[in-house]
Design an enzyme around this catalytic site. Structure first.
Site, PDB file in Angstrom:
ATOM      1  N   SER A 128       0.805  -1.238   0.000  1.00 49.97           N
ATOM      2  CA  SER A 128       0.000   0.000   0.000  1.00 49.97           C
ATOM      3  C   SER A 128       0.829   1.274   0.000  1.00 49.97           C
ATOM      4  O   SER A 128       0.292   2.350  -0.260  1.00 49.97           O
ATOM      5  CB  SER A 128      -0.935   0.032   1.225  1.00 49.97           C
ATOM      6  OG  SER A 128      -1.968  -0.904   1.074  1.00 49.97           O
ATOM      7  N   TYR A 166      -4.758   3.287   7.476  1.00 53.12           N
ATOM      8  CA  TYR A 166      -6.018   2.581   7.604  1.00 53.12           C
ATOM      9  C   TYR A 166      -6.839   3.228   8.722  1.00 53.12           C
ATOM     10  O   TYR A 166      -6.923   4.451   8.782  1.00 53.12           O
ATOM     11  CB  TYR A 166      -5.765   1.084   7.848  1.00 53.12           C
ATOM     12  CG  TYR A 166      -4.760   0.507   6.894  1.00 53.12           C
ATOM     13  CD1 TYR A 166      -4.875   0.709   5.509  1.00 53.12           C
ATOM     14  CD2 TYR A 166      -3.661  -0.205   7.341  1.00 53.12           C
ATOM     15  CE1 TYR A 166      -3.952   0.184   4.612  1.00 53.12           C
ATOM     16  CE2 TYR A 166      -2.729  -0.734   6.457  1.00 53.12           C
ATOM     17  CZ  TYR A 166      -2.881  -0.536   5.095  1.00 53.12           C
ATOM     18  OH  TYR A 166      -1.967  -1.048   4.230  1.00 53.12           O
ATOM     19  N   LYS A 190       0.476   3.311  -3.001  1.00 52.56           N
ATOM     20  CA  LYS A 190      -0.674   4.183  -3.259  1.00 52.56           C
ATOM     21  C   LYS A 190      -0.276   5.658  -3.218  1.00 52.56           C
ATOM     22  O   LYS A 190      -0.840   6.487  -3.948  1.00 52.56           O
ATOM     23  CB  LYS A 190      -1.779   3.918  -2.231  1.00 52.56           C
ATOM     24  CG  LYS A 190      -2.383   2.519  -2.316  1.00 52.56           C
ATOM     25  CD  LYS A 190      -3.285   2.254  -1.107  1.00 52.56           C
ATOM     26  CE  LYS A 190      -3.888   0.855  -1.143  1.00 52.56           C
ATOM     27  NZ  LYS A 190      -4.631   0.549   0.093  1.00 52.56           N
ATOM     28  N   TYR A 230      -3.056  -2.557 -10.840  1.00 55.83           N
ATOM     29  CA  TYR A 230      -3.040  -2.311  -9.396  1.00 55.83           C
ATOM     30  C   TYR A 230      -2.223  -3.365  -8.648  1.00 55.83           C
ATOM     31  O   TYR A 230      -1.436  -3.046  -7.755  1.00 55.83           O
ATOM     32  CB  TYR A 230      -4.481  -2.262  -8.872  1.00 55.83           C
ATOM     33  CG  TYR A 230      -4.596  -2.044  -7.393  1.00 55.83           C
ATOM     34  CD1 TYR A 230      -4.245  -0.832  -6.812  1.00 55.83           C
ATOM     35  CD2 TYR A 230      -5.060  -3.064  -6.563  1.00 55.83           C
ATOM     36  CE1 TYR A 230      -4.348  -0.638  -5.438  1.00 55.83           C
ATOM     37  CE2 TYR A 230      -5.169  -2.871  -5.198  1.00 55.83           C
ATOM     38  CZ  TYR A 230      -4.817  -1.661  -4.639  1.00 55.83           C
ATOM     39  OH  TYR A 230      -4.919  -1.474  -3.285  1.00 55.83           O
ATOM     40  N   VAL A 235       1.220  -3.667   4.087  1.00 58.78           N
ATOM     41  CA  VAL A 235       1.188  -4.945   4.801  1.00 58.78           C
ATOM     42  C   VAL A 235       2.465  -5.757   4.627  1.00 58.78           C
ATOM     43  O   VAL A 235       2.629  -6.801   5.260  1.00 58.78           O
ATOM     44  CB  VAL A 235      -0.019  -5.835   4.405  1.00 58.78           C
ATOM     45  CG1 VAL A 235      -1.321  -5.234   4.888  1.00 58.78           C
ATOM     46  CG2 VAL A 235      -0.041  -6.094   2.927  1.00 58.78           C
TER      47      VAL A 235
END
Lengths: 304, 304, 304, 304
Positions: free
Chosen positions: C64, C240, C67, C189, C258
């Site tokens: 992530s 998150y 992102k 992605y 993660v």
């Protein structure tokens, strides 16, 4: 050297024609009858200098801005025990929603949603014999101004119409997250929100959060770590469900109220208070948000 | 010809050893101190015959069962205007949840979730000078028994601990779906729920819903259409978030209460009341649910 | 002058015994089989100095963290048009929840929840013929390191097990917030997330966000305003549903993955990357979070 | 003796002028291009008599009505094991919402929301080599009509636009509540929904649910208990989030589809099918709902 006075005068000039575009809070007559033409800005620099423009010396209802002040009073007393009764996460929901509260077993998302602020108020009531006077004295000292007072009519109107807050307090009580009587806690809470302050008084009262915990008189009110934490919560949770937008557009920790006030600050640099009663659809001052966005753009000062 | 008496005696015999397996409602002492050994069944046939076994003549707290009775009193008065203030859809949520209520602008999903029943109570308070006496008289007439009364200690305990109901009522008030004072409405509501009745009295009181609107004395209390509609709501919403399960396992319209009572009925045939205070995790009488499932299986009588 | 090297060595020493306490991501074998003993820290100062300790030169799956990089690539192209397709508010929900997405008509809360990142990926696919190569080249340039590459096995495993992402992408498509084919967007992605980088490479790649938009080679990649905005989003949404906690405990904009990596930064001062594969229950690196908390405490450097 | 033929002719006459008031399903061209003037009613009495009026012999897309048929096929095979993978409670939410599904760990609320029907489809795919042919044969046998068939264009259009169903299936897969490939399950599901039947064929196919499990040819397809249970689920869950309304207004178990068909039934008495393509805002046939309400009012036949 940044010309703060020139910058806020320019901003005031630029925005004053847009003053009438927001909507004034209408749920109690005392807020509804405010003159929407009011518009003030006040900056308190860490070096002691002040800069001001417009209606910076007219008192207005601080409303939810008081939540940051009550948190700052309670934090040195209860310390981390606070976080057993509430969380520090953004709510992602409008400020009056009970849904998350119920789904999460009455642990409010943070101290700035109404339910969280009511739990803070409960701590005030548990710890002090006369919490209203204690809170008022605290705010007067921080602002170095003994003229600050409650508007008792506002407190009374809030009590008569605050069904959403009664709902929240009873839900907290149902889940054992309220120690005192609902009426007693809300009586304090409605008075806390009904304090009236000027832009200058607010800039002064929040000085400690820009000054590592030391207030205007350089007395340590909070540890550096506590000041930092309140700033973090203001940044992530200070603007109802527009907190992300405020961090994105302005980039300063801050807190708004439905009376039209916004306080924001840059650690080590300044506090700034704006007041314009017209609100956007999220309940934040429309012109105040724009003024702060212009301020960080023009001064190039933000935490990011 | 079905041997109702034999069937309910068999069921009573089969289940009496399981009586202690549920948990009694513990939020007020009056319910918590009930002897869990109580177990009664009473059937009132449309032809006037009665069948009974066990503790069918001991009064117990009817609690949420009263919601069907208050609806039946209000429906002929307010008619379709009721449905402007609440809906008739299953809630799909536990009975004390406020979340849906808030998301749906304080239009309760149905008259049997607490918020819906509080709106019905509000209608009682708006329409009658002395709603408590009116309601008590109504229940006494339906049951043909003047000994029925409130348990005032239960009503008082509910008032002292009913924070969830205060939360719901205040939320309704916040969204303008409550006409009267929160305290006044809840005072009526807590008394309504605190009526004590026996299995026999309940079977008699609900007779009108099995008899096209005509009560035990054959007086028309509801139009046929109104009786049909209350039955439909009982089937889809009568058992909190276990309504689907009850329809699935039992297949009768009915209403349960945390006092351990369940009333169910088959139009044109009978009403049946069971009482066993031990509850399952959804808040419905554990043994009562099983007794009714056995009853529809053994008699082969259900709406499906 | 702060002794960065001494500080991160102390932190590494203090925490290395706690390394085994978190849980490694287990949904794909490539992540599950990582040696949990890995623990690296790398700091890149704005003045060009580097400080490093432990396993800072071993590549790991950035997941992530990618992102923030894809947002930084797309933002100068799409500019404010991005915000017509997603919001910038914290989600207040775990990172894989679709509920809010559906309730809010498929406008993702922010670019860092999976649904938001998938919309960013959709923009990549719409704008570039070969988005995978474009993205890889971009990351290599930012890090000044041509050895960076995809781990194709990770991308493949993500594709075979990423049902939650397929659910999100299809929901976006159902509400017309996805322009391209679900499979094509997710193929990009999954590769974006499957890039492997070292702590050093990440500290270098994010240098531009601490340097007003100018990358390591002092080339302007983002305007100052764009850099500020990405930092604001990282602070409010980067962890998150633990974003508030991170702002509260650490007080730096950042992004976690993660794979056990966390990148954080202080504008005008430094970027810092930690890597330790054991995760806490919210999906953030357990030791990484603690290392960053110690780092801001020991250096007294945070945005608040 | 009730004059069924006269009653349905009257209803047809009364409502035919309102036919154009609903909106036809527009998400696929095959449904959008249906002539809204179609309006048929067909009643099959338990004694074998048939009554029909209007366009009762024109095939239309049965859509969600198929969910009750697939449940009836799977129930005798999987028995109570079905309820380990889904519940029997009303959803209280619109039919395409994934939110509850996610909040409840992918246990669909009931077999008639899309997610639940997809799990039933998954059971078909697990148990049969050629589930499409098995299902078609089953429907043909029940209806005693070998001409019934899939509309392959409808199935294809559903596949190309059914992103919400792909989202649901992937979410089920993410939570381990789907055994087979998403594409394979949905291919069956889209065909199941794309069967075309006339009012007469539907009345005949559902005959077994009014006849204690025995189909038109008096062969036992379901046990009496299984038939009763499907009826219970149809009553509480058969009309999306309008199930309560349907029970309230009509008082019969039933199932609707976006193709404009509604099947309803009274155990021991009759099945009735209506078809009118114009839908109300909840997705149920506007005229069909009214026709059934009139039918139970005029015949005085309902389960309540």
């Amino acid at each position: 050297m940044i010309d703060f006075q020139g910058i806020i005068e320019d901003i005031h000039e630029d925005l004053k024609n847009d003053i009438n575009r927001g909507l004034v809070a209408s749920y109690i007559p005392e807020l509804f009858n405010i003159d929407t033409q009011n518009f003030g800005i006040h900056v308190k620099h860490i070096n002691g200098n002040s800069y001001a423009v417009g209606d910076w010396s007219i008192p207005f209802s601080i409303q939810s801005i008081s939540k940051a002040l009550s948190l700052s009073l309670v934090l040195p007393i209860y310390k981390d025990a606070i976080w057993e009764r509430m969380d520090v996460e953004p709510s992602g929901n409008p400020f009056n929603h009970l849904s998350l509260l119920e789904l999460e077993n009455s642990i409010p998302r943070n101290p700035f949603i109404n339910a969280g602020a009511i739990v803070i108020a409960d701590m005030m009531v548990s710890h002090f014999k006369n919490p209203k006077q204690v809170f008022l004295d605290y705010v007067r000292e921080l602002s170095n101004d003994q003229t600050i007072n409650f508007n008792y009519n506002v407190a009374k109107s809030e009590r008569l119409t605050g069904f959403g807050n009664y709902a929240a307090a009873n839900l907290l009580k149902a889940y054992n997250n309220l120690e005192n009587d609902v009426d007693e806690v809300l009586d304090f809470y409605f008075h806390q929100c009904a304090i009236e302050m000027t832009c200058e008084q607010l800039s002064n009262a929040f000085f400690m959060l820009a000054n590592h915990g030391k207030c205007l008189q350089q007395k340590e009110r909070l540890t550096q770590s506590q000041a930092k934490r309140i700033n973090a919560i203001m940044l992530t949770c200070g603007f109802y469900d527009e907190a992300g937008e405020f961090a994105f557009e302005v980039g300063l920790p801050g807190k708004s109220g439905v009376g039209g006030g916004i306080i924001a600050l840059l650690p080590n640099h300044f506090t700034i208070t704006t007041w314009s009663p017209g609100l956007n659809e999220k309940g934040n001052s429309l012109i105040g948000m724009k003024a702060l966005e212009l301020f960080t753009t023009k001064t190039n000062l933000s935490i990011f």
